[in-house]
Design an enzyme around this catalytic site. Structure first.
Site, PDB file in Angstrom:
ATOM      1  N   GLY A 159       0.854  -1.198   0.000  1.00 41.08           N
ATOM      2  CA  GLY A 159       0.000   0.000   0.000  1.00 41.08           C
ATOM      3  C   GLY A 159       0.884   1.241   0.000  1.00 41.08           C
ATOM      4  O   GLY A 159       2.106   1.138  -0.072  1.00 41.08           O
ATOM      5  N   PRO A 160       0.279   2.436   0.088  1.00 39.02           N
ATOM      6  CA  PRO A 160       1.051   3.677   0.061  1.00 39.02           C
ATOM      7  C   PRO A 160       1.704   3.967   1.419  1.00 39.02           C
ATOM      8  O   PRO A 160       1.510   3.209   2.377  1.00 39.02           O
ATOM      9  CB  PRO A 160      -0.015   4.736  -0.256  1.00 39.02           C
ATOM     10  N   ASP A 196      11.141  -5.386   6.333  1.00 38.41           N
ATOM     11  CA  ASP A 196      10.410  -4.128   6.129  1.00 38.41           C
ATOM     12  C   ASP A 196      11.095  -3.329   5.020  1.00 38.41           C
ATOM     13  O   ASP A 196      12.261  -3.568   4.708  1.00 38.41           O
ATOM     14  CB  ASP A 196      10.368  -3.312   7.431  1.00 38.41           C
ATOM     15  N   GLU A 197      10.363  -2.375   4.437  1.00 38.28           N
ATOM     16  CA  GLU A 197      10.880  -1.465   3.394  1.00 38.28           C
ATOM     17  C   GLU A 197      11.479  -2.235   2.226  1.00 38.28           C
ATOM     18  O   GLU A 197      12.520  -1.861   1.674  1.00 38.28           O
ATOM     19  CB  GLU A 197      11.940  -0.507   3.997  1.00 38.28           C
TER      20      GLU A 197
HETATM   21  P1  ADP Z   1       3.608   2.600   6.720  1.00 37.73           P
HETATM   22  O1  ADP Z   1       4.697   1.643   7.085  1.00 37.73           O
HETATM   23  O2  ADP Z   1       2.544   1.993   5.847  1.00 37.73           O
HETATM   24  O3  ADP Z   1       4.149   3.866   6.093  1.00 37.73           O
HETATM   25  P2  ADP Z   1       3.226   2.833   9.603  1.00 37.73           P
HETATM   26  O4  ADP Z   1       2.778   1.474   9.993  1.00 37.73           O
HETATM   27  O5  ADP Z   1       4.660   3.186   9.875  1.00 37.73           O
HETATM   28  O6  ADP Z   1       2.869   3.065   8.038  1.00 37.73           O
HETATM   29  O7  ADP Z   1       2.360   3.938  10.302  1.00 37.73           O
HETATM   30  C1  ADP Z   1       0.944   3.944  10.248  1.00 37.73           C
HETATM   31  C2  ADP Z   1       0.476   5.070  11.176  1.00 37.73           C
HETATM   32  O8  ADP Z   1       0.768   6.328  10.574  1.00 37.73           O
HETATM   33  C3  ADP Z   1      -1.018   5.142  11.399  1.00 37.73           C
HETATM   34  O9  ADP Z   1      -1.469   4.229  12.399  1.00 37.73           O
HETATM   35  C4  ADP Z   1      -1.226   6.577  11.828  1.00 37.73           C
HETATM   36  O10 ADP Z   1      -0.998   6.716  13.227  1.00 37.73           O
HETATM   37  C5  ADP Z   1      -0.096   7.323  11.132  1.00 37.73           C
HETATM   38  N1  ADP Z   1      -0.511   8.178  10.004  1.00 37.73           N
HETATM   39  C6  ADP Z   1       0.059   9.338   9.689  1.00 37.73           C
HETATM   40  N2  ADP Z   1      -0.487   9.871   8.574  1.00 37.73           N
HETATM   41  C7  ADP Z   1      -1.466   9.038   8.176  1.00 37.73           C
HETATM   42  C8  ADP Z   1      -2.376   9.010   7.051  1.00 37.73           C
HETATM   43  N3  ADP Z   1      -2.392   9.961   6.143  1.00 37.73           N
HETATM   44  N4  ADP Z   1      -3.196   7.945   6.946  1.00 37.73           N
HETATM   45  C9  ADP Z   1      -3.205   6.976   7.874  1.00 37.73           C
HETATM   46  N5  ADP Z   1      -2.369   6.938   8.955  1.00 37.73           N
HETATM   47  C10 ADP Z   1      -1.491   7.944   9.099  1.00 37.73           C
HETATM   48  P1  TMP Z   2       6.910   3.841   4.572  1.00 34.98           P
HETATM   49  O1  TMP Z   2       6.117   3.140   3.513  1.00 34.98           O
HETATM   50  O2  TMP Z   2       7.270   2.973   5.715  1.00 34.98           O
HETATM   51  O3  TMP Z   2       6.293   5.125   5.007  1.00 34.98           O
HETATM   52  O4  TMP Z   2       8.333   4.199   3.945  1.00 34.98           O
HETATM   53  C1  TMP Z   2       8.517   4.454   2.584  1.00 34.98           C
HETATM   54  C2  TMP Z   2       9.927   4.947   2.317  1.00 34.98           C
HETATM   55  O5  TMP Z   2      10.132   4.981   0.897  1.00 34.98           O
HETATM   56  C3  TMP Z   2      10.221   6.362   2.822  1.00 34.98           C
HETATM   57  O6  TMP Z   2      11.556   6.447   3.332  1.00 34.98           O
HETATM   58  C4  TMP Z   2      10.156   7.208   1.568  1.00 34.98           C
HETATM   59  C5  TMP Z   2      10.615   6.260   0.493  1.00 34.98           C
HETATM   60  N1  TMP Z   2      10.098   6.518  -0.851  1.00 34.98           N
HETATM   61  C6  TMP Z   2      11.009   6.590  -1.919  1.00 34.98           C
HETATM   62  O7  TMP Z   2      12.208   6.439  -1.743  1.00 34.98           O
HETATM   63  N2  TMP Z   2      10.522   6.824  -3.170  1.00 34.98           N
HETATM   64  C7  TMP Z   2       9.188   6.974  -3.430  1.00 34.98           C
HETATM   65  O8  TMP Z   2       8.825   7.156  -4.604  1.00 34.98           O
HETATM   66  C8  TMP Z   2       8.261   6.884  -2.317  1.00 34.98           C
HETATM   67  C9  TMP Z   2       6.785   7.023  -2.565  1.00 34.98           C
HETATM   68  C10 TMP Z   2       8.768   6.663  -1.052  1.00 34.98           C
HETATM   69 MG    MG Z   3       6.747   1.523   7.025  1.00 35.46          MG
END
Ligand code: ADP
Ligand code: TMP
Ligand code: MG
Length: 205
Positions: A24-25, A102-103
């Site tokens: 997901g995003p 992760d990542e």
């Molecule tokens: P991901 O790894 O998918 O980037 P995380 O698991 O690290 O996400 O974090 C998810 C948490 O980010 C949510 O539970 C919420 O507290 C926080 N959050 C911040 N911005 C948003 C957003 N736009 N939509 C949903 N959750 C968000």
């Molecule tokens: P997150 O999904 O845990 O929030 O982390 C995504 C990571 O990927 C964050 O460090 C930003 C990076 N990223 C890129 O390097 N390129 C991209 O195009 C996007 C959307 C995220």
């Molecule tokens: Mg993450």
């Protein structure tokens, strides 16, 4: 035939391996879901080992960290690590029942094949990673991983413009969408990236 292979695994004392992908995003809760699954494995008394790519230094160089500061210690891998590197460098993998990454969008295109190798060893492999980059293109090894997975969980975030379900990530420079010729990899968080729904997401030009 199916019964035969299950019996065969039991005879050999091997668990059936499995590949789970959480995608997901940004901000959708991918890392939270990864940590939730790891926590449940630990409650069940299973040995878990966790990894992330070294490029992810956003919140910590040594831990997997969520956007709301939940953490899990992990080992760090280079982008182009091989199956042999992994097994030789981390002998704990042989004993572990569960391997978490992760990542994963930051790993190279060899990554899905490595996951398949771990599954073949009988491991439960749980991977979290972005499906799309800021341009809306499939990100690194994730498309192939999704095709190989036994289970895919596609999460949504909250669109930071309208509050609807967000399936995309917008990279912003000075409040404007980053151009399509910007590098794909740029580690960051709220200062650079917003979760957006299809309607509010602007395709980089
Ligand atoms: P991901 O790894 O998918 O980037 P995380 O698991 O690290 O996400 O974090 C998810 C948490 O980010 C949510 O539970 C919420 O507290 C926080 N959050 C911040 N911005 C948003 C957003 N736009 N939509 C949903 N959750 C968000
Ligand atoms: P997150 O999904 O845990 O929030 O982390 C995504 C990571 O990927 C964050 O460090 C930003 C990076 N990223 C890129 O390097 N390129 C991209 O195009 C996007 C959307 C995220
Ligand atoms: Mg993450």
């Amino acid at each position: 035939m199916l019964t035969f292979s299950i019996n065969q695994r039991e005879k050999e004392g091997r668990m059936a391996g499995r590949l789970e992908v959480i995608t997901g995003p940004m901000y959708a809760g991918k890392t939270e879901e990864l940590l939730r699954r790891v926590q449940r494995c630990r409650i069940a008394g299973k040995m878990v080992v966790a990894f992330k790519p070294g490029i992810d230094t956003r919140y910590s160089p040594t831990n997997i960290v969520t956007h709301n500061q939940r953490e899990l210690p992990c080992w760090v891998l280079p982008r182009d690590f091989s199956f042999t590197d992994l097994i030789v460098r981390y002998p704990e993998i042989k004993k572990a029942e569960v391997i978490a990454f992760d990542e994963a969008q930051f790993f190279g295109l060899q990554f899905p094949e490595i996951c398949e190798g771990l599954v073949e060893m009988g491991k439960r492999v749980i991977v979290a990673g972005l499906d799309l980059d800021f341009k809306g293109d499939p990100f690194g090894p994730i498309p192939n991983l999704l095709a190989l997975a036994d289970e895919v969980l596609k999460l949504t975030a909250v669109c930071q413009k309208c509050g609807n379900l967000a399936t995309r990530t917008q990279r912003l420079i000075g409040g404007k969408p980053a151009p399509k010729n910007a590098p794909v990899i740029q580690v960051g968080g709220k200062e650079t990236y917003e979760a957006r729904c299809r309607d509010c997401w602007e395709k980089p030009t």
